[in-house]
Design an enzyme around this catalytic site. Structure first.
Site, PDB file in Angstrom:
ATOM      1  N   HIS A 172      -5.044  -9.396   3.060  1.00 47.73           N
ATOM      2  CA  HIS A 172      -4.003  -9.572   4.074  1.00 47.73           C
ATOM      3  C   HIS A 172      -4.578  -9.913   5.441  1.00 47.73           C
ATOM      4  CE1 HIS A 172      -4.448  -5.091   5.295  1.00 47.73           C
ATOM      5  NE2 HIS A 172      -5.382  -5.365   4.407  1.00 47.73           N
ATOM      6  N   ARG A 173      -5.700  -9.306   5.806  1.00 46.94           N
ATOM      7  CA  ARG A 173      -6.241  -9.518   7.148  1.00 46.94           C
ATOM      8  C   ARG A 173      -6.843 -10.916   7.322  1.00 46.94           C
ATOM      9  NH1 ARG A 173      -4.818  -5.277   9.521  1.00 46.94           N
ATOM     10  NH2 ARG A 173      -4.959  -3.205   8.578  1.00 46.94           N
ATOM     11  N   GLU A 182     -11.046  -5.134   0.957  1.00 42.33           N
ATOM     12  CA  GLU A 182     -10.281  -5.879  -0.043  1.00 42.33           C
ATOM     13  C   GLU A 182     -11.083  -7.038  -0.626  1.00 42.33           C
ATOM     14  OE1 GLU A 182      -7.149  -3.655   2.225  1.00 42.33           O
ATOM     15  OE2 GLU A 182      -9.170  -4.423   2.547  1.00 42.33           O
ATOM     16  N   ASP A 225       0.824  -1.224   0.000  1.00 38.50           N
ATOM     17  CA  ASP A 225       0.000   0.000   0.000  1.00 38.50           C
ATOM     18  C   ASP A 225       0.850   1.263   0.000  1.00 38.50           C
ATOM     19  OD1 ASP A 225      -2.243  -1.591   0.022  1.00 38.50           O
ATOM     20  OD2 ASP A 225      -3.247  -0.430   1.589  1.00 38.50           O
ATOM     21  N   LYS A 231       0.695  -6.486   1.657  1.00 41.87           N
ATOM     22  CA  LYS A 231      -0.077  -5.248   1.567  1.00 41.87           C
ATOM     23  C   LYS A 231       0.193  -4.327   2.748  1.00 41.87           C
ATOM     24  CE  LYS A 231      -4.852  -3.589   1.228  1.00 41.87           C
ATOM     25  NZ  LYS A 231      -4.660  -2.677   0.091  1.00 41.87           N
ATOM     26  N   ASN A 237      -4.420  -2.317  -5.020  1.00 46.53           N
ATOM     27  CA  ASN A 237      -5.645  -2.458  -4.241  1.00 46.53           C
ATOM     28  C   ASN A 237      -5.558  -1.602  -2.986  1.00 46.53           C
ATOM     29  OD1 ASN A 237      -8.230  -3.408  -3.753  1.00 46.53           O
ATOM     30  ND2 ASN A 237      -7.553  -5.314  -2.798  1.00 46.53           N
ATOM     31  N   ASP A 241     -11.315  -2.743  11.416  1.00 47.90           N
ATOM     32  CA  ASP A 241     -10.299  -3.686  10.940  1.00 47.90           C
ATOM     33  C   ASP A 241      -9.917  -4.696  12.016  1.00 47.90           C
ATOM     34  OD1 ASP A 241     -10.211  -2.646   8.392  1.00 47.90           O
ATOM     35  OD2 ASP A 241      -8.540  -1.295   8.809  1.00 47.90           O
TER      36      ASP A 241
END
Length: 428
Positions: free
Chosen positions: A389-390, A344, A49, A414, A94, A316
């Site tokens: 990623h999460r 995402e 990012d 990311k 993204n 998040d």
């Protein structure tokens, strides 16, 4: 597709230092680019990012020099007269934070631009921000599907003194406007339609703007007043604190199998996701706070307990709670998480799907999840990460119950490229 086989682990111990905040890193880069003079940024996050933001700003003519790759020190020489390059195509992968904030910034730059990303970015809505920019007098067109990137941005005619934007989809739209609109040098009021979600992320934006000399007042988060006399002023040197969202995985690990010390976040943090620790305490974890570190261990008696939580303030980090719920006593309800669907990937659907695959009972709603505890899970299941990623980092915690396989593990690049390396260092 790459796979990462995680063996079953039994304990965590030691300490881990979390990389710099993504939210702060990309905001600071843009603010420094819009500020006359030199800003030195220390501990800038190394991730996909931030790389997209660095590339985009360089393409726009901003002078950026990496002074120390280990300490992640960058010098950014900005200008309060806008970006030097008036014609550019920006590829932003993204990176939602970068795409949305740059959409507003280049719309005010009186040039000709195209903003694109990977296919998933072209599925992430941006209509509310575009509508607000058009109402302001901006010239923004959709190149493919109405309401979605990619975008073509031309010269605008900015005359409006008051605009509105919906508050219930993404706080990044408002952040983009708050950072860009002081460039117009006149009073503008932004009205919020409905309830503003993710207020802590707006607080990050307002705090950072204040450190760059811009004071924006608001009325109960329902209207924001952009001053006419605001001028970006560099703080000189800025240290990026660790990412509170990324810290949540190790904080959760400490609550499940610690003790573990997580360094880089603490009582001095300006990030809303640090309130994830409050959820850990509510679940029964043992927590000791420091200014820049947090010590977390398992409950002294019994196990974690399920909670019923409105997660609007930690959108998040709340994803990590969905995994903790599997280990808890009693069901967990995560409410007000509708924003997960435009991230995402559709994170509500993804979480429900992957948890069900390992044998966990889940109830999925439009803006909520109910997760029931599960004593044992199906071992060696391959977890689809959806280029998110999460998802990858969250599901690594299930290796405390059984061996598990993470598909496309490099998606963590990311925001946290060293995640699995650090995970292996503190687990056994």
């Amino acid at each position: 597709m790459m796979k990462l086989n995680l063996p079953q682990i039994s304990a965590a111990a030691g300490s881990v230092t979390i990389p710099g905040s993504k939210s702060i890193s990309n905001r600071i880069l843009l603010l420094a680019a819009l500020t006359e003079g030199m800003t030195t940024i220390i501990n800038l996050l190394e991730s996909d990012d931030t790389e997209r933001m660095l590339e985009a700003l360089s393409t726009l003519g901003v002078d950026i020099v990496e002074k120390d790759p280990v300490a992640r020190i960058f010098e950014v020489r900005g200008s309060n007269s806008g970006f030097p390059n008036k014609c550019a195509t920006l590829f932003l992968g993204n990176a939602g934070t970068a795409f949305r904030s740059l959409t507003a910034a280049v719309a005010l730059n009186q040039g000709e631009y195209e903003l694109t990303g990977i296919p998933r970015m072209h599925e992430r809505p941006i209509k509310d921000l575009v509508d607000a920019l058009r109402a302001l007098g901006g010239n923004v067109e959709y190149l493919e599907n109405e309401g979605y990137p990619p975008l073509k941005i031309g010269k605008g005619n900015f005359t409006a003194e008051r605009i509105s934007i919906k508050g219930d989809v993404s706080s990044q739209y408002l952040t983009a406007l708050l950072i860009a609109l002081p460039l117009l040098k006149r009073e503008i009021t932004i009205d919020i339609e409905g309830v503003l979600i993710s207020k802590p992320y707006i607080e990050i934006t307002l705090t950072l703007l204040r450190q760059f000399g811009i004071e924006i007042n608001h009325h109960h988060y329902q209207s924001f007043m952009i001053p006419a006399d605001g001028t970006f002023v560099t703080p000189g040197t800025f240290f990026v604190e660790s990412d509170a969202s990324s810290a949540s995985y190790f904080l959760a690990l400490g609550a499940l199998a610690g003790p573990l010390t997580v360094k880089g976040v603490g009582t001095a943090s300006i990030q809303g996701d640090i309130r994830f620790v409050d959820a850990l305490i509510a679940m029964g974890a043992e927590v000791k706070w420091g200014e820049n570190e947090i010590f977390v261990s398992r409950p002294q008696k019994g196990s974690l307990r399920g909670i019923d939580l409105d997660c609007n303030h930690i959108p998040d980090a709340a994803m990590t709670l969905a995994i903790l719920a599997v280990f808890a006593k009693g069901k967990t309800i995560l409410r007000n998480i509708g924003s997960w669907r435009v991230k995402e990937t559709d994170r509500i659907a993804a979480m429900a799907t992957e948890l069900t695959k390992v044998g966990v009972k889940v109830e999925e709603g439009e803006d909520y999840l109910v997760i029931y505890p599960q004593e044992t899970i199906t071992p060696n299941i391959e977890i689809e990460t959806y280029d998110d990623h999460r998802i990858a980092m969250c599901f690594s915690l299930l290796s405390l119950k059984a061996p598990i396989t993470i598909l496309d593990p490099q998606c963590v690049d990311k925001t946290f490229p060293t995640y699995f390396e650090l995970f292996s260092q503190v687990t056994k």
